[in-house]
Scaffold this motif. Sequence first.
Motif, mmCIF file in Angstrom:
data_model
loop_
_atom_site.group_PDB
_atom_site.id
_atom_site.type_symbol
_atom_site.label_atom_id
_atom_site.label_comp_id
_atom_site.label_asym_id
_atom_site.label_seq_id
_atom_site.Cartn_x
_atom_site.Cartn_y
_atom_site.Cartn_z
ATOM 1 N N ILE A 57 -35.428 -25.272 -17.748
ATOM 2 C CA ILE A 57 -35.526 -24.843 -16.350
ATOM 3 C C ILE A 57 -34.251 -25.220 -15.605
ATOM 4 O O ILE A 57 -33.696 -24.414 -14.840
ATOM 5 N N THR A 58 -33.772 -26.419 -15.832
ATOM 6 C CA THR A 58 -32.540 -26.869 -15.191
ATOM 7 C C THR A 58 -31.361 -26.005 -15.606
ATOM 8 O O THR A 58 -30.485 -25.678 -14.797
ATOM 9 N N GLY A 59 -31.334 -25.620 -16.878
ATOM 10 C CA GLY A 59 -30.204 -24.871 -17.399
ATOM 11 C C GLY A 59 -30.144 -23.423 -16.962
ATOM 12 O O GLY A 59 -29.050 -22.898 -16.712
ATOM 13 N N VAL A 60 -31.290 -22.748 -16.866
ATOM 14 C CA VAL A 60 -31.268 -21.294 -16.679
ATOM 15 C C VAL A 60 -31.729 -20.807 -15.309
ATOM 16 O O VAL A 60 -31.426 -19.665 -14.936
ATOM 17 N N PHE A 61 -32.460 -21.631 -14.548
ATOM 18 C CA PHE A 61 -33.077 -21.110 -13.328
ATOM 19 C C PHE A 61 -32.084 -20.804 -12.217
ATOM 20 O O PHE A 61 -32.352 -19.965 -11.352
ATOM 21 N N GLY A 62 -30.946 -21.468 -12.208
ATOM 22 C CA GLY A 62 -29.941 -21.153 -11.193
ATOM 23 C C GLY A 62 -29.475 -19.713 -11.318
ATOM 24 O O GLY A 62 -29.432 -18.964 -10.331
ATOM 25 N N GLY A 63 -29.140 -19.308 -12.544
ATOM 26 C CA GLY A 63 -28.722 -17.931 -12.774
ATOM 27 C C GLY A 63 -29.845 -16.936 -12.527
ATOM 28 O O GLY A 63 -29.618 -15.831 -12.026
ATOM 29 N N LEU A 64 -31.065 -17.323 -12.875
ATOM 30 C CA LEU A 64 -32.210 -16.440 -12.658
ATOM 31 C C LEU A 64 -32.418 -16.180 -11.164
ATOM 32 O O LEU A 64 -32.608 -15.035 -10.735
ATOM 33 N N LEU A 65 -32.369 -17.245 -10.352
ATOM 34 C CA LEU A 65 -32.528 -17.089 -8.909
ATOM 35 C C LEU A 65 -31.380 -16.285 -8.307
ATOM 36 O O LEU A 65 -31.584 -15.477 -7.398
ATOM 37 N N ARG A 66 -30.168 -16.510 -8.811
ATOM 38 C CA ARG A 66 -29.003 -15.747 -8.352
ATOM 39 C C ARG A 66 -29.222 -14.254 -8.552
ATOM 40 O O ARG A 66 -28.999 -13.452 -7.650
ATOM 41 N N ASP A 67 -29.677 -13.875 -9.742
ATOM 42 C CA ASP A 67 -29.881 -12.466 -10.053
ATOM 43 C C ASP A 67 -30.996 -11.862 -9.209
ATOM 44 O O ASP A 67 -30.895 -10.714 -8.753
ATOM 45 N N VAL A 68 -32.075 -12.627 -8.997
ATOM 46 C CA VAL A 68 -33.186 -12.128 -8.189
ATOM 47 C C VAL A 68 -32.723 -11.876 -6.749
ATOM 48 O O VAL A 68 -33.048 -10.834 -6.146
ATOM 49 N N LEU A 69 -31.960 -12.799 -6.177
ATOM 50 C CA LEU A 69 -31.467 -12.637 -4.806
ATOM 51 C C LEU A 69 -30.508 -11.454 -4.688
ATOM 52 O O LEU A 69 -30.391 -10.854 -3.619
ATOM 53 N N CYS A 70 -29.851 -11.123 -5.790
ATOM 54 C CA CYS A 70 -28.931 -9.978 -5.797
ATOM 55 C C CYS A 70 -29.625 -8.703 -6.252
ATOM 56 O O CYS A 70 -28.967 -7.697 -6.557
ATOM 57 N N ASN A 71 -30.960 -8.755 -6.327
ATOM 58 C CA ASN A 71 -31.770 -7.585 -6.666
ATOM 59 C C ASN A 71 -31.425 -7.013 -8.042
ATOM 60 O O ASN A 71 -31.318 -5.797 -8.220
ATOM 61 N N GLU A 72 -31.257 -7.900 -9.016
ATOM 62 C CA GLU A 72 -31.001 -7.488 -10.390
ATOM 63 C C GLU A 72 -32.023 -8.139 -11.317
ATOM 64 O O GLU A 72 -32.536 -9.218 -11.026
ATOM 65 N N ILE A 73 -32.309 -7.453 -12.434
ATOM 66 C CA ILE A 73 -33.158 -8.073 -13.444
ATOM 67 C C ILE A 73 -32.377 -9.242 -14.033
ATOM 68 O O ILE A 73 -31.240 -9.066 -14.486
ATOM 69 N N PRO A 74 -32.931 -10.453 -14.005
ATOM 70 C CA PRO A 74 -32.184 -11.612 -14.496
ATOM 71 C C PRO A 74 -31.652 -11.405 -15.906
ATOM 72 O O PRO A 74 -32.371 -10.933 -16.792
ATOM 73 N N LEU A 75 -30.391 -11.745 -16.090
ATOM 74 C CA LEU A 75 -29.738 -11.564 -17.384
ATOM 75 C C LEU A 75 -30.473 -12.304 -18.489
ATOM 76 O O LEU A 75 -30.600 -11.817 -19.612
ATOM 77 N N VAL A 76 -31.004 -13.471 -18.158
ATOM 78 C CA VAL A 76 -31.688 -14.286 -19.153
ATOM 79 C C VAL A 76 -32.960 -13.614 -19.668
ATOM 80 O O VAL A 76 -33.456 -13.949 -20.747
#
Length: 208
Positions: free
Chosen positions: A125-144
């Motif tokens: 969660i610590t490793g991947v959630f930052g990128g996941l939240l970034r993608d969601v806020l930018c209206n993209e399907i999270p890369l992960v």
Amino acid sequence: MLLYIIYLIAISAEAMSGAIMGIRREMDLFGICLIGTVAALGGGTVRDILIGHYPLGWVAHPEYLAFTICAAIVTAVAARKMHHFKSAFLIVDALGLVAFTIIGCDIARGFAHFNPFVVVIFGMITGVFGGLLRDVLCNEIPLVLQREVYASVSLVTGGLYVGMLWLNIDASISTLTALGVGFLFRLLAIRYHWTLPKFNDKDIRGFE
């Protein structure tokens, strides 16, 4: 100390990656800084809230917030030249992924009621959630969630780290070994384009 330095490098790199995505979405400076900060500190914040670890990391250490905001601003100012450093960003991001994972596991281990498997999950969660939240806020399907061997790297890194500690191997050796193996795994995944199986609507037409 080594992990702390790597952590500072990692949050700066993740803030820059978030800022680049914000620039592509034509956000203003506030939006760019917000997306950069979420990308860098989001994973640790989600982890701390879930396990009740207060104060939050960036609240206890405001310098983390300053690092991420400065990195985002620098990225915005030098945006036209950022594409020259794409390979460097991928490398530092890989280092950040494994560093965040180990740090997340280390913090979760402080809660005695968590079993090793749950500790590894909190590391991921610590490793991947930052990128996941970034993608969601930018209206993209999270890369992960699409194709990258990314969360798998985090799970392997966390599993190796926690497993070595469970075997009473020295903490420094465990940290460096997990860091090295996870980092190499991610670089190989990037180099050889390793992906997980991907599915689409064709796979469920028989259920219609």
